[in-house]
Design an enzyme around this catalytic site. Structure first.
Site, PDB file in Angstrom:
ATOM      1  CB  SER A 179      45.271  42.364  58.941  1.00  0.00           C
ATOM      2  OG  SER A 179      45.048  42.781  57.618  1.00  0.00           O
ATOM      3  CE1 TYR A 219      40.707  41.309  57.928  1.00  0.00           C
ATOM      4  CE2 TYR A 219      40.216  39.485  59.390  1.00  0.00           C
ATOM      5  CZ  TYR A 219      41.122  40.205  58.624  1.00  0.00           C
ATOM      6  OH  TYR A 219      42.435  39.804  58.582  1.00  0.00           O
ATOM      7  CE  LYS A 275      42.744  39.733  62.160  1.00  0.00           C
ATOM      8  NZ  LYS A 275      43.160  38.567  62.961  1.00  0.00           N
TER       9      LYS A 275
HETATM   10  C1  WQD Z   1      43.833  41.314  46.552  1.00  0.00           C
HETATM   11  C2  WQD Z   1      43.640  42.098  45.268  1.00  0.00           C
HETATM   12  C3  WQD Z   1      41.345  42.648  44.773  1.00  0.00           C
HETATM   13  C4  WQD Z   1      39.993  38.569  44.069  1.00  0.00           C
HETATM   14  C5  WQD Z   1      42.135  40.785  52.348  1.00  0.00           C
HETATM   15  C6  WQD Z   1      42.023  41.281  53.763  1.00  0.00           C
HETATM   16  C7  WQD Z   1      43.339  41.080  54.470  1.00  0.00           C
HETATM   17  C8  WQD Z   1      43.680  39.632  54.405  1.00  0.00           C
HETATM   18  C9  WQD Z   1      43.849  39.217  52.944  1.00  0.00           C
HETATM   19  C10 WQD Z   1      42.925  37.907  55.887  1.00  0.00           C
HETATM   20  C11 WQD Z   1      42.597  43.210  45.418  1.00  0.00           C
HETATM   21  C12 WQD Z   1      41.935  41.720  43.720  1.00  0.00           C
HETATM   22  C13 WQD Z   1      40.774  39.663  44.376  1.00  0.00           C
HETATM   23  C14 WQD Z   1      39.497  38.405  42.744  1.00  0.00           C
HETATM   24  C15 WQD Z   1      40.604  40.429  42.109  1.00  0.00           C
HETATM   25  N1  WQD Z   1      42.651  38.869  55.023  1.00  0.00           N
HETATM   26  N2  WQD Z   1      41.075  40.572  43.403  1.00  0.00           N
HETATM   27  N3  WQD Z   1      39.826  39.345  41.802  1.00  0.00           N
HETATM   28  O1  WQD Z   1      41.460  42.366  49.858  1.00  0.00           O
HETATM   29  O2  WQD Z   1      43.981  42.808  49.698  1.00  0.00           O
HETATM   30  O3  WQD Z   1      43.071  41.586  51.672  1.00  0.00           O
HETATM   31  O4  WQD Z   1      42.569  39.456  52.309  1.00  0.00           O
HETATM   32  O5  WQD Z   1      43.968  37.600  56.373  1.00  0.00           O
HETATM   33  O6  WQD Z   1      43.214  41.477  55.808  1.00  0.00           O
HETATM   34  O7  WQD Z   1      41.740  42.652  53.755  1.00  0.00           O
HETATM   35  O8  WQD Z   1      43.097  40.471  49.469  1.00  0.00           O
HETATM   36  O9  WQD Z   1      43.219  38.644  47.814  1.00  0.00           O
HETATM   37  O10 WQD Z   1      40.933  39.618  48.378  1.00  0.00           O
HETATM   38  O11 WQD Z   1      42.536  40.950  47.024  1.00  0.00           O
HETATM   39  O12 WQD Z   1      40.883  41.277  41.236  1.00  0.00           O
HETATM   40  O13 WQD Z   1      38.767  37.434  42.410  1.00  0.00           O
HETATM   41  O14 WQD Z   1      43.134  41.221  44.273  1.00  0.00           O
HETATM   42  O15 WQD Z   1      40.570  43.660  44.147  1.00  0.00           O
HETATM   43  O16 WQD Z   1      43.031  44.317  44.627  1.00  0.00           O
HETATM   44  P1  WQD Z   1      42.852  41.920  50.106  1.00  0.00           P
HETATM   45  P2  WQD Z   1      42.391  39.833  48.171  1.00  0.00           P
END
Ligand code: WQD
Length: 347
Positions: free
Chosen positions: A130, A155, A159
Protein backbone atom coordinates in the site's frame (compact mmCIF):
# COMPACT_ATOMS: atom_id res chain seq x y z
CA UNK A 1 -8.59 -18.74 -24.41
CA UNK A 2 -5.49 -20.92 -23.96
CA UNK A 3 -5.53 -22.66 -20.57
CA UNK A 4 -2.30 -22.01 -18.70
CA UNK A 5 -1.00 -24.89 -16.67
CA UNK A 6 0.23 -22.93 -13.68
CA UNK A 7 -2.34 -22.71 -10.93
CA UNK A 8 -2.43 -19.49 -8.93
CA UNK A 9 -3.28 -19.41 -5.23
CA UNK A 10 -5.17 -16.25 -4.28
CA UNK A 11 -5.29 -15.75 -0.53
CA UNK A 12 -8.11 -13.40 0.50
CA UNK A 13 -9.65 -14.10 -2.90
CA UNK A 14 -13.26 -13.44 -1.85
CA UNK A 15 -12.27 -9.93 -0.74
CA UNK A 16 -12.67 -6.74 -2.72
CA UNK A 17 -9.42 -6.61 -4.72
CA UNK A 18 -8.88 -10.37 -4.52
CA UNK A 19 -12.19 -11.23 -6.19
CA UNK A 20 -11.62 -8.78 -9.05
CA UNK A 21 -8.14 -10.25 -9.52
CA UNK A 22 -9.52 -13.82 -9.63
CA UNK A 23 -11.81 -12.74 -12.48
CA UNK A 24 -8.89 -11.31 -14.47
CA UNK A 25 -6.70 -14.36 -13.77
CA UNK A 26 -9.42 -16.72 -15.00
CA UNK A 27 -10.04 -14.61 -18.09
CA UNK A 28 -6.30 -14.78 -18.78
CA UNK A 29 -6.54 -18.58 -18.65
CA UNK A 30 -5.12 -19.32 -15.19
CA UNK A 31 -6.71 -21.98 -12.98
CA UNK A 32 -7.21 -20.44 -9.55
CA UNK A 33 -7.69 -21.68 -6.02
CA UNK A 34 -8.94 -19.20 -3.41
CA UNK A 35 -8.33 -19.53 0.29
CA UNK A 36 -10.20 -17.13 2.54
CA UNK A 37 -11.31 -17.26 6.19
CA UNK A 38 -14.41 -15.17 5.30
CA UNK A 39 -13.71 -12.87 8.25
CA UNK A 40 -14.42 -9.84 6.04
CA UNK A 41 -16.15 -11.33 2.97
CA UNK A 42 -18.78 -13.86 1.92
CA UNK A 43 -18.58 -17.17 0.03
CA UNK A 44 -21.31 -15.73 -2.24
CA UNK A 45 -18.50 -13.85 -3.98
CA UNK A 46 -17.42 -17.17 -5.55
CA UNK A 47 -20.86 -17.33 -7.23
CA UNK A 48 -20.40 -13.77 -8.48
CA UNK A 49 -17.02 -14.64 -9.99
CA UNK A 50 -18.55 -17.68 -11.71
CA UNK A 51 -21.38 -15.57 -13.11
CA UNK A 52 -18.81 -13.28 -14.72
CA UNK A 53 -16.31 -15.82 -16.06
CA UNK A 54 -18.39 -18.98 -16.38
CA UNK A 55 -15.64 -20.79 -14.48
CA UNK A 56 -16.05 -21.52 -10.78
CA UNK A 57 -12.75 -21.04 -8.98
CA UNK A 58 -11.81 -23.67 -6.42
CA UNK A 59 -12.51 -22.28 -2.96
CA UNK A 60 -11.09 -23.38 0.38
CA UNK A 61 -12.40 -21.81 3.58
CA UNK A 62 -9.38 -21.52 5.78
CA UNK A 63 -7.07 -19.34 7.83
CA UNK A 64 -3.50 -19.02 6.58
CA UNK A 65 -2.26 -18.08 10.04
CA UNK A 66 -2.51 -21.83 10.74
CA UNK A 67 0.51 -23.47 9.11
CA UNK A 68 -1.24 -26.86 8.95
CA UNK A 69 -3.98 -25.25 6.86
CA UNK A 70 -1.38 -23.97 4.40
CA UNK A 71 0.43 -27.34 4.35
CA UNK A 72 -2.86 -29.11 3.54
CA UNK A 73 -3.61 -26.59 0.81
CA UNK A 74 -0.30 -27.22 -0.97
CA UNK A 75 -0.81 -30.98 -0.58
CA UNK A 76 -4.25 -30.72 -2.18
CA UNK A 77 -3.01 -28.37 -4.93
CA UNK A 78 0.52 -29.48 -5.92
CA UNK A 79 0.18 -27.50 -9.20
CA UNK A 80 0.27 -24.10 -7.45
CA UNK A 81 3.11 -22.18 -9.08
CA UNK A 82 2.23 -18.61 -8.11
CA UNK A 83 0.63 -16.87 -5.14
CA UNK A 84 -1.10 -13.52 -4.82
CA UNK A 85 -1.37 -12.68 -1.14
CA UNK A 86 -4.30 -10.38 -0.33
CA UNK A 87 -5.23 -12.05 2.96
CA UNK A 88 -4.85 -9.36 5.63
CA UNK A 89 -6.82 -7.20 7.99
CA UNK A 90 -6.91 -3.73 6.48
CA UNK A 91 -8.84 -1.19 8.55
CA UNK A 92 -6.45 1.55 9.64
CA UNK A 93 -8.52 2.69 12.63
CA UNK A 94 -9.26 -0.85 13.86
CA UNK A 95 -5.55 -1.67 13.71
CA UNK A 96 -4.84 1.05 16.27
CA UNK A 97 -7.37 -0.57 18.64
CA UNK A 98 -6.31 -4.19 17.95
CA UNK A 99 -2.58 -4.23 17.09
CA UNK A 100 -1.99 -7.88 18.12
CA UNK A 101 -4.77 -9.09 15.80
CA UNK A 102 -3.22 -7.13 12.93
CA UNK A 103 0.37 -8.24 13.49
CA UNK A 104 -0.62 -11.86 14.08
CA UNK A 105 -3.00 -12.08 11.11
CA UNK A 106 -1.05 -10.13 8.53
CA UNK A 107 2.45 -11.32 9.42
CA UNK A 108 1.78 -14.97 10.32
CA UNK A 109 -0.14 -15.41 7.06
CA UNK A 110 2.83 -14.14 5.07
CA UNK A 111 5.39 -16.11 7.10
CA UNK A 112 3.49 -19.39 6.59
CA UNK A 113 3.29 -18.83 2.85
CA UNK A 114 6.98 -17.91 2.52
CA UNK A 115 7.97 -20.86 4.70
CA UNK A 116 6.13 -23.39 2.51
CA UNK A 117 6.67 -21.95 -0.98
CA UNK A 118 10.17 -23.42 -1.51
CA UNK A 119 9.36 -26.99 -0.42
CA UNK A 120 6.28 -26.92 -2.66
CA UNK A 121 7.95 -25.61 -5.80
CA UNK A 122 6.11 -22.28 -5.88
CA UNK A 123 7.93 -19.85 -8.17
CA UNK A 124 6.72 -16.49 -6.96
CA UNK A 125 4.52 -14.40 -4.71
CA UNK A 126 2.80 -11.12 -5.52
CA UNK A 127 2.36 -9.10 -2.33
CA UNK A 128 -0.50 -6.66 -1.80
CA UNK A 129 1.14 -3.60 -0.30
CA UNK A 130 0.00 0.00 0.00
CA UNK A 131 1.01 3.60 -0.56
CA UNK A 132 0.56 3.91 3.18
CA UNK A 133 4.23 2.87 3.46
CA UNK A 134 5.14 6.35 2.19
CA UNK A 135 3.26 8.12 4.98
CA UNK A 136 2.96 11.83 4.16
CA UNK A 137 5.29 11.94 1.14
CA UNK A 138 7.83 14.78 0.89
CA UNK A 139 6.66 15.36 -2.65
CA UNK A 140 3.92 14.26 -5.01
CA UNK A 141 3.62 12.42 -7.31
CA UNK A 142 5.29 9.55 -5.46
CA UNK A 143 7.81 7.24 -7.11
CA UNK A 144 9.01 3.86 -5.81
CA UNK A 145 12.23 5.62 -4.71
CA UNK A 146 10.35 7.81 -2.24
CA UNK A 147 11.45 7.25 1.35
CA UNK A 148 9.50 4.83 3.50
CA UNK A 149 8.17 6.83 6.44
CA UNK A 150 7.46 5.55 9.93
CA UNK A 151 4.03 3.97 9.80
CA UNK A 152 1.21 5.90 11.47
CA UNK A 153 -0.82 2.74 12.20
CA UNK A 154 -0.21 -0.94 12.97
CA UNK A 155 -1.94 -1.70 9.64
CA UNK A 156 0.57 0.42 7.74
CA UNK A 157 3.39 -1.06 9.80
CA UNK A 158 2.36 -4.61 8.86
CA UNK A 159 2.75 -3.61 5.21
CA UNK A 160 6.21 -2.17 5.82
CA UNK A 161 7.32 -5.17 7.90
CA UNK A 162 5.90 -7.58 5.32
CA UNK A 163 7.95 -5.95 2.57
CA UNK A 164 11.05 -6.27 4.76
CA UNK A 165 10.29 -9.93 5.55
CA UNK A 166 9.96 -10.74 1.84
CA UNK A 167 13.23 -8.95 1.11
CA UNK A 168 15.10 -10.77 3.89
CA UNK A 169 13.72 -14.20 2.91
CA UNK A 170 14.62 -13.75 -0.75
CA UNK A 171 18.04 -12.28 0.05
CA UNK A 172 18.64 -15.39 2.19
CA UNK A 173 18.43 -17.39 -1.03
CA UNK A 174 14.80 -18.50 -1.21
CA UNK A 175 14.13 -20.29 -4.52
CA UNK A 176 11.35 -17.92 -5.60
CA UNK A 177 10.65 -14.32 -6.65
CA UNK A 178 8.36 -11.58 -5.46
CA UNK A 179 6.57 -8.59 -6.95
CA UNK A 180 5.44 -6.02 -4.42
CA UNK A 181 2.50 -3.89 -5.55
CA UNK A 182 1.86 -0.66 -3.64
CA UNK A 183 -1.78 0.31 -4.24
CA UNK A 184 -3.03 3.82 -3.94
CA UNK A 185 -6.80 4.05 -3.36
CA UNK A 186 -8.71 1.20 -5.03
CA UNK A 187 -12.31 2.17 -5.90
CA UNK A 188 -15.21 1.11 -8.08
CA UNK A 189 -16.65 -2.29 -9.00
CA UNK A 190 -16.66 -4.79 -11.85
CA UNK A 191 -18.71 -3.39 -14.79
CA UNK A 192 -21.01 -6.43 -14.54
CA UNK A 193 -21.99 -5.31 -11.01
CA UNK A 194 -21.66 -8.99 -10.00
CA UNK A 195 -18.83 -8.21 -7.57
CA UNK A 196 -17.71 -5.05 -5.76
CA UNK A 197 -16.69 -3.59 -2.42
CA UNK A 198 -18.85 -4.92 0.42
CA UNK A 199 -17.46 -3.76 3.76
CA UNK A 200 -18.81 -5.20 6.98
CA UNK A 201 -20.70 -2.68 9.11
CA UNK A 202 -20.13 1.08 8.77
CA UNK A 203 -17.71 1.69 5.90
CA UNK A 204 -14.40 3.30 6.85
CA UNK A 205 -13.36 4.02 3.26
CA UNK A 206 -14.78 6.94 1.31
CA UNK A 207 -16.48 5.34 -1.68
CA UNK A 208 -18.66 2.74 0.05
CA UNK A 209 -19.75 5.38 2.56
CA UNK A 210 -20.46 7.77 -0.32
CA UNK A 211 -22.58 5.28 -2.31
CA UNK A 212 -24.44 4.19 0.83
CA UNK A 213 -25.24 7.86 1.45
CA UNK A 214 -26.32 8.37 -2.16
CA UNK A 215 -28.77 5.44 -1.90
CA UNK A 216 -30.09 6.57 1.48
CA UNK A 217 -28.61 3.99 3.82
CA UNK A 218 -26.54 6.77 5.45
CA UNK A 219 -28.08 10.19 5.93
CA UNK A 220 -24.99 12.29 5.25
CA UNK A 221 -21.36 11.91 4.24
CA UNK A 222 -18.91 13.61 6.59
CA UNK A 223 -16.01 15.20 4.76
CA UNK A 224 -13.10 14.98 7.17
CA UNK A 225 -11.67 18.47 6.92
CA UNK A 226 -11.42 21.27 4.39
CA UNK A 227 -8.56 23.14 6.01
CA UNK A 228 -5.71 21.19 4.44
CA UNK A 229 -3.06 22.81 2.26
CA UNK A 230 -4.81 21.76 -0.97
CA UNK A 231 -6.69 23.78 -3.61
CA UNK A 232 -10.13 23.18 -2.08
CA UNK A 233 -8.90 22.30 1.42
CA UNK A 234 -9.89 18.61 1.32
CA UNK A 235 -7.42 15.71 1.18
CA UNK A 236 -6.06 14.49 -2.12
CA UNK A 237 -5.73 10.82 -3.11
CA UNK A 238 -5.06 8.71 -6.24
CA UNK A 239 -8.29 6.79 -6.84
CA UNK A 240 -7.57 3.78 -9.04
CA UNK A 241 -10.23 1.59 -10.65
CA UNK A 242 -10.22 -1.86 -9.04
CA UNK A 243 -10.34 -3.68 -12.41
CA UNK A 244 -7.36 -1.69 -13.70
CA UNK A 245 -5.61 -2.68 -10.46
CA UNK A 246 -6.56 -6.35 -10.89
CA UNK A 247 -5.14 -6.41 -14.40
CA UNK A 248 -1.77 -5.30 -13.05
CA UNK A 249 -1.71 -8.43 -10.86
CA UNK A 250 -2.08 -10.72 -13.87
CA UNK A 251 0.81 -8.96 -15.55
CA UNK A 252 2.88 -9.29 -12.38
CA UNK A 253 2.16 -13.04 -12.11
CA UNK A 254 2.99 -13.58 -15.79
CA UNK A 255 6.23 -11.61 -15.32
CA UNK A 256 7.28 -13.79 -12.39
CA UNK A 257 6.30 -17.16 -13.83
CA UNK A 258 7.92 -16.54 -17.22
CA UNK A 259 11.10 -15.05 -15.73
CA UNK A 260 10.70 -11.85 -17.76
CA UNK A 261 13.03 -10.19 -15.28
CA UNK A 262 16.26 -11.37 -13.63
CA UNK A 263 15.35 -9.39 -10.52
CA UNK A 264 14.28 -11.47 -7.54
CA UNK A 265 12.16 -8.65 -6.09
CA UNK A 266 10.43 -5.80 -7.93
CA UNK A 267 8.26 -3.06 -6.47
CA UNK A 268 5.66 -0.99 -8.34
CA UNK A 269 3.34 1.88 -7.46
CA UNK A 270 -0.13 1.22 -8.85
CA UNK A 271 -2.01 4.46 -9.31
CA UNK A 272 -3.42 6.68 -12.02
CA UNK A 273 -0.98 9.55 -11.48
CA UNK A 274 -3.93 11.91 -10.89
CA UNK A 275 -4.50 13.50 -7.50
CA UNK A 276 -8.20 14.05 -6.74
CA UNK A 277 -9.64 15.77 -3.66
CA UNK A 278 -12.56 14.46 -1.62
CA UNK A 279 -14.77 17.34 -2.78
CA UNK A 280 -13.74 16.79 -6.41
CA UNK A 281 -14.59 13.12 -6.06
CA UNK A 282 -18.05 13.89 -4.68
CA UNK A 283 -18.60 16.28 -7.58
CA UNK A 284 -17.42 13.69 -10.10
CA UNK A 285 -19.80 11.10 -8.64
CA UNK A 286 -22.76 13.51 -8.74
CA UNK A 287 -22.04 14.57 -12.34
CA UNK A 288 -21.42 10.98 -13.51
CA UNK A 289 -24.54 9.50 -11.93
CA UNK A 290 -26.92 12.44 -11.59
CA UNK A 291 -27.33 11.45 -7.93
CA UNK A 292 -26.75 13.97 -5.15
CA UNK A 293 -24.61 13.06 -2.13
CA UNK A 294 -25.67 14.96 1.02
CA UNK A 295 -22.42 15.88 2.72
CA UNK A 296 -21.04 18.18 5.37
CA UNK A 297 -17.54 19.37 6.26
CA UNK A 298 -16.53 18.16 9.71
CA UNK A 299 -13.22 18.01 11.59
CA UNK A 300 -10.16 16.19 10.37
CA UNK A 301 -9.84 12.40 10.88
CA UNK A 302 -6.82 11.48 13.00
CA UNK A 303 -4.01 9.94 10.98
CA UNK A 304 -5.17 11.16 7.57
CA UNK A 305 -2.48 11.97 5.04
CA UNK A 306 -2.95 15.41 3.47
CA UNK A 307 -2.06 14.48 -0.09
CA UNK A 308 -0.63 11.41 -1.81
CA UNK A 309 -0.77 10.37 -5.43
CA UNK A 310 1.35 8.10 -7.58
CA UNK A 311 3.93 8.57 -10.27
CA UNK A 312 3.01 5.35 -12.16
CA UNK A 313 5.71 5.75 -14.84
CA UNK A 314 7.76 2.79 -13.64
CA UNK A 315 4.78 0.37 -13.75
CA UNK A 316 3.68 1.89 -17.06
CA UNK A 317 7.11 1.39 -18.65
CA UNK A 318 8.25 -1.89 -17.07
CA UNK A 319 4.95 -3.75 -16.76
CA UNK A 320 3.40 -2.21 -19.86
CA UNK A 321 0.40 -1.49 -17.65
CA UNK A 322 -1.58 1.75 -17.34
CA UNK A 323 -4.77 2.57 -15.44
CA UNK A 324 -7.23 3.38 -18.21
CA UNK A 325 -10.64 3.87 -16.61
CA UNK A 326 -12.01 7.37 -16.24
CA UNK A 327 -12.99 8.47 -12.75
CA UNK A 328 -16.52 9.11 -14.01
CA UNK A 329 -16.86 5.55 -15.32
CA UNK A 330 -15.40 4.26 -12.07
CA UNK A 331 -17.95 6.23 -10.05
CA UNK A 332 -20.72 4.86 -12.27
CA UNK A 333 -19.48 1.30 -11.59
CA UNK A 334 -19.55 1.93 -7.84
CA UNK A 335 -23.10 3.26 -8.09
CA UNK A 336 -24.27 0.33 -10.27
CA UNK A 337 -22.90 -2.05 -7.63
CA UNK A 338 -24.72 -0.23 -4.82
CA UNK A 339 -27.96 -0.44 -6.83
CA UNK A 340 -27.40 -4.17 -7.39
CA UNK A 341 -26.94 -4.71 -3.65
CA UNK A 342 -30.32 -3.05 -3.05
CA UNK A 343 -31.94 -5.04 -5.88
CA UNK A 344 -30.72 -8.23 -4.22
CA UNK A 345 -31.89 -7.08 -0.80
CA UNK A 346 -28.35 -7.34 0.52
CA UNK A 347 -28.13 -3.70 1.56
C1 WQD B 1 -9.87 8.68 1.58
C2 WQD B 1 -10.15 10.15 1.83
C3 WQD B 1 -10.52 10.71 4.15
C4 WQD B 1 -14.27 8.54 4.60
C5 WQD B 1 -6.90 3.78 3.54
C6 WQD B 1 -5.65 3.00 3.85
C7 WQD B 1 -5.09 2.43 2.57
C8 WQD B 1 -6.13 1.58 1.94
C9 WQD B 1 -7.34 2.45 1.59
C10 WQD B 1 -6.62 -0.71 2.44
C11 WQD B 1 -9.44 10.67 3.09
C12 WQD B 1 -11.76 10.97 3.31
C13 WQD B 1 -13.10 9.06 4.08
C14 WQD B 1 -15.34 9.41 4.96
C15 WQD B 1 -14.02 11.27 4.24
N1 WQD B 1 -6.51 0.55 2.84
N2 WQD B 1 -12.99 10.41 3.90
N3 WQD B 1 -15.17 10.76 4.76
O1 WQD B 1 -7.45 6.64 4.34
O2 WQD B 1 -6.72 7.24 1.96
O3 WQD B 1 -6.55 4.88 2.74
O4 WQD B 1 -7.83 2.99 2.84
O5 WQD B 1 -6.33 -1.20 1.39
O6 WQD B 1 -3.96 1.65 2.87
O7 WQD B 1 -4.69 3.86 4.40
O8 WQD B 1 -8.78 5.86 2.33
O9 WQD B 1 -11.17 5.97 1.73
O10 WQD B 1 -10.55 5.98 4.20
O11 WQD B 1 -10.10 7.99 2.80
O12 WQD B 1 -13.89 12.51 4.07
O13 WQD B 1 -16.42 8.99 5.45
O14 WQD B 1 -11.54 10.32 2.08
O15 WQD B 1 -10.32 11.77 5.07
O16 WQD B 1 -9.03 12.01 2.83
P1 WQD B 1 -7.35 6.27 2.91
P2 WQD B 1 -10.23 6.39 2.80
Amino acid sequence: MTIKKDRILVTGGTGYIGSHTVVELQQAGYPVVIIDNLSNSSADVVDGIERITGVRPDFVKGDCTDINTVKALFADYPDIKGIINFAASKAVGESVQKPILYYRNNLNTLLNLLDLMGPNGVKGIVFSSSCTVYGEPDENPVTEAAPIKKATSPYGNTKQISEEIITDVINAGAPFKSVILRYFNPVGAHPSAEIGELPNGVPQNLIPYLTQTAIGIRSELSVFGDDYNTPDGSCIRDYINVVDLAKAHVIAVERMLTDKSDAKIETFNLGTGNGVSVLELINTFEEATGVKVPHRIVGRRAGDIEKVWANPAYANDVLGWKASSSLADTMRSAWAWQLKLRERGIM
